[in-house]
Design a protein around this motif. Structure first.
Motif, PDB file in Angstrom:
ATOM      1  N   LEU A 142      -9.072   9.959  -2.679  1.00 37.13           N
ATOM      2  CA  LEU A 142      -7.579  10.617  -1.307  1.00 37.13           C
ATOM      3  C   LEU A 142      -7.403   9.776  -0.439  1.00 37.13           C
ATOM      4  O   LEU A 142      -6.285  10.207   0.383  1.00 37.13           O
ATOM      5  CB  LEU A 142      -8.467  11.916  -0.912  1.00 37.13           C
ATOM      6  CG  LEU A 142      -8.062  13.263  -1.518  1.00 37.13           C
ATOM      7  CD1 LEU A 142      -8.203  14.387  -1.464  1.00 37.13           C
ATOM      8  CD2 LEU A 142      -6.692  13.389  -3.145  1.00 37.13           C
ATOM      9  N   ASP A 164      -3.938   7.881   1.980  1.00 37.84           N
ATOM     10  CA  ASP A 164      -2.709   9.464   1.272  1.00 37.84           C
ATOM     11  C   ASP A 164      -2.113   9.080  -0.253  1.00 37.84           C
ATOM     12  O   ASP A 164      -1.111   8.968  -0.538  1.00 37.84           O
ATOM     13  CB  ASP A 164      -1.890   9.021   1.996  1.00 37.84           C
ATOM     14  CG  ASP A 164      -1.058  10.035   1.973  1.00 37.84           C
ATOM     15  OD1 ASP A 164      -1.187  10.972   2.210  1.00 37.84           O
ATOM     16  OD2 ASP A 164       0.781   9.717   2.433  1.00 37.84           O
ATOM     17  N   SER A 189      -2.480  14.080   0.701  1.00 37.13           N
ATOM     18  CA  SER A 189      -3.222  14.113   2.485  1.00 37.13           C
ATOM     19  C   SER A 189      -1.882  14.125   3.311  1.00 37.13           C
ATOM     20  O   SER A 189      -1.448  15.362   3.791  1.00 37.13           O
ATOM     21  CB  SER A 189      -3.259  12.519   3.287  1.00 37.13           C
ATOM     22  OG  SER A 189      -5.441  12.925   2.732  1.00 37.13           O
ATOM     23  N   SER A 190      -0.377  12.931   3.170  1.00 38.33           N
ATOM     24  CA  SER A 190       0.832  14.148   3.819  1.00 38.33           C
ATOM     25  C   SER A 190       1.364  14.896   3.835  1.00 38.33           C
ATOM     26  O   SER A 190       2.061  15.713   4.448  1.00 38.33           O
ATOM     27  CB  SER A 190       1.551  12.093   3.484  1.00 38.33           C
ATOM     28  OG  SER A 190       2.000  12.007   2.327  1.00 38.33           O
ATOM     29  N   ASN A 230     -13.409   7.891   0.104  1.00 37.45           N
ATOM     30  CA  ASN A 230     -12.898   8.498  -0.148  1.00 37.45           C
ATOM     31  C   ASN A 230     -12.748   9.981   0.917  1.00 37.45           C
ATOM     32  O   ASN A 230     -12.655  10.980   0.617  1.00 37.45           O
ATOM     33  CB  ASN A 230     -12.495   8.694  -1.499  1.00 37.45           C
ATOM     34  CG  ASN A 230     -11.268   8.035  -2.103  1.00 37.45           C
ATOM     35  OD1 ASN A 230     -10.700   7.724  -2.039  1.00 37.45           O
ATOM     36  ND2 ASN A 230     -12.474   7.470  -3.474  1.00 37.45           N
ATOM     37  N   ASP A 275     -10.808  11.211   3.732  1.00 45.67           N
ATOM     38  CA  ASP A 275      -9.493  12.376   3.757  1.00 45.67           C
ATOM     39  C   ASP A 275      -9.984  13.379   2.539  1.00 45.67           C
ATOM     40  O   ASP A 275      -9.019  13.974   2.414  1.00 45.67           O
ATOM     41  CB  ASP A 275      -8.721  10.985   1.883  1.00 45.67           C
ATOM     42  CG  ASP A 275      -8.184   9.906   3.258  1.00 45.67           C
ATOM     43  OD1 ASP A 275      -7.238   9.480   4.343  1.00 45.67           O
ATOM     44  OD2 ASP A 275      -9.209   8.239   3.212  1.00 45.67           O
ATOM     45  N   THR A 276     -10.419  13.733   1.648  1.00 46.28           N
ATOM     46  CA  THR A 276     -11.807  14.528   1.150  1.00 46.28           C
ATOM     47  C   THR A 276     -11.795  15.393   2.772  1.00 46.28           C
ATOM     48  O   THR A 276     -11.369  16.596   2.142  1.00 46.28           O
ATOM     49  CB  THR A 276     -12.864  13.972  -0.015  1.00 46.28           C
ATOM     50  OG1 THR A 276     -12.163  13.551  -0.328  1.00 46.28           O
ATOM     51  CG2 THR A 276     -12.479  15.916  -0.891  1.00 46.28           C
ATOM     52  N   ALA A 331     -10.283  16.197   5.247  1.00 47.65           N
ATOM     53  CA  ALA A 331      -9.325  16.485   5.140  1.00 47.65           C
ATOM     54  C   ALA A 331      -8.646  17.046   5.447  1.00 47.65           C
ATOM     55  O   ALA A 331      -7.307  18.526   5.085  1.00 47.65           O
ATOM     56  CB  ALA A 331      -8.629  14.743   6.219  1.00 47.65           C
ATOM     57  N   PHE A 332      -8.429  17.116   3.913  1.00 45.86           N
ATOM     58  CA  PHE A 332      -7.660  18.027   3.043  1.00 45.86           C
ATOM     59  C   PHE A 332      -8.403  19.309   3.113  1.00 45.86           C
ATOM     60  O   PHE A 332      -7.898  20.361   2.803  1.00 45.86           O
ATOM     61  CB  PHE A 332      -8.157  17.605   1.335  1.00 45.86           C
ATOM     62  CG  PHE A 332      -7.409  18.480   0.395  1.00 45.86           C
ATOM     63  CD1 PHE A 332      -5.404  18.168   0.088  1.00 45.86           C
ATOM     64  CD2 PHE A 332      -7.585  19.575  -0.035  1.00 45.86           C
ATOM     65  CE1 PHE A 332      -5.459  18.664  -0.863  1.00 45.86           C
ATOM     66  CE2 PHE A 332      -6.986  19.985  -1.167  1.00 45.86           C
ATOM     67  CZ  PHE A 332      -5.494  20.281  -1.192  1.00 45.86           C
TER      68      PHE A 332
END
Length: 383
Positions: free
Chosen positions: A167, A170, A175-176, A205, A208-209, A211-212
């Protein structure tokens, strides 16, 4: 001697357990057709009226472990995995890879999703006896693609098993788009299992993971059941295998495990239990999920304190599932416990009759209970 006999009797050719067929998909955007392996469940050839779930994984090398796990986890009464067709690419396909890269460069171009929906999955549904319920499994870049499908074409799959998704930066605009797309997933029940470890190959990653996962917590609607396992210490190559096992148990828990009598739903009574399973049947699975086990658990919990109410619930189960041998057997057991052995024998006799199409173990089990009731009655009358 006995050990040798057991080993020989179970040493079956794996090809007979998980037969593989090849489906060739011609696509206007490709010069060459793309071949897919379709691994059939063990019962497919012998149960012509049965329909099956579908699992899709974009990695060709996932076929052996997915088909093996599917057979192992379904061969004992489909517990915990309901029998499923496993669909994977037969080999690397350069034009598919180019389409994937094209999508990565411009995530708003949905051609890859359209190819999957209108060509691959549509052809599988046309050729095989499938349910509408579909599972996506993906690792690294393919895991990211699964989340991309969830956010942009959620009707493709009902459950997503995502391991170590790529991820960062982006990728695929996941993510966005999470904040705006996740709240829209409220039209039906869906399932997401997200796994990530701390291996050095995953470090790029992780942020971002995580964050998801935070976005799931903040924006996912109640209809989206999600689970995260983000600190696994095992090697990252183990992640997709472990994720499938753990996700499958969670995914089908509501199918296999009855509601506890003291659960919030059961405390609302029979109608609430029935409504819950109707909801699962229509909004999650697309096929009937039985309320019988949960109603039985509720009835059994009330047998001592309120036998009339308990018996009424057992009668309701028979009305709902008149062909179920165990619906009659459960009521028979209740009457036996209350000392009304004549009624227990009459109901258990019906249970035995209803079991004629069941496997021998169940037939024998029900017959043994009937014999025990008759023996108990004979003893009582002789005293």
């Amino acid at each position: 001697m006995s050990l040798c006999v057991v080993v020989k009797s179970w040493a079956l050719d794996v090809a007979t357990l998980t037969p593989i067929e090849k489906v060739s998909v011609a696509y206007a955007g490709f010069k060459e057709p793309m071949d897919f392996n379709v691994t059939l469940p063990a019962s497919y050839a012998n149960e012509p009226d049965k329909r099956y779930l579908v699992l899709f994984d974009p990695h060709p090398r996932s076929q052996p472990h997915l088909s093996g796990l599917q057979d192992w986890l379904s061969h004992n009464g489909e517990w915990p995995w309901l029998e499923t067709l496993v669909v994977t690419p037969a080999s690397y396909h350069s034009e598919y890879a180019a389409l994937f890269n094209k999508t990565a460069e411009n995530p708003s171009d949905a051609e890859l999703l359209t190819f999957l929906e209108t060509q691959v999955l549509a052809q599988i549904d046309k050729k095989y006896r499938t349910h509408d319920f579909r599972i996506f499994s993906g690792f690294m870049g393919n895991g990211a693609f699964g989340l991309y499908a969830l956010l942009n074409r959620p009707q493709l799959f009902d459950a997503y098993i995502i391991a170590s998704p790529s991820l960062a930066d982006d990728f695929l605009a996941i993510s966005s788009n999470a904040k705006t797309q996740l709240p829209k997933l409220n039209d039906k029940m869906r399932f997401v299992y997200l796994a990530m470890g701390e291996h050095r190959y995953e470090q790029g990653n992780r942020e971002d993971t995580m964050a998801f996962a935070d976005a799931l917590a903040e924006y996912a609607p109640a209809e989206l059941e999600w689970h995260t396992h983000l600190n696994d210490k095992r090697h990252y190559m183990s992640r997709p295998v472990l994720a499938v096992v753990e996700a499958i148990e969670l995914l089908f828990a509501d199918y296999h495990t009855p509601l506890a009598p003291d659960s919030a739903i059961s405390q609302q009574g029979v109608d609430a239990i029935i409504a819950h399973y109707q909801d699962l049947s229509t909004r999650k699975y697309g096929f009937e999920v039985s309320a019988q086990g949960s109603l039985k658990a509720l009835a059994k919990s009330k047998l001592d304190s309120n036998p009339d109410e308990a018996l009424a619930i057992y009668e309701k189960v028979i009305a709902l599932y008149p062909d179920s041998a165990y619906a009659y057997a459960d009521l028979a057991a209740a009457y036996e416990g209350l000392g009304q052995i004549d009624k227990a024998i009459a109901l258990q006799t019906t249970a035995v009759e209803k079991s004629k199409n069941m496997v021998p173990w169940h037939q024998n089990n029900l017959q043994q209970h009937l014999a025990a009731y008759k023996s108990k009655l004979a003893t009582e009358r002789s005293e």
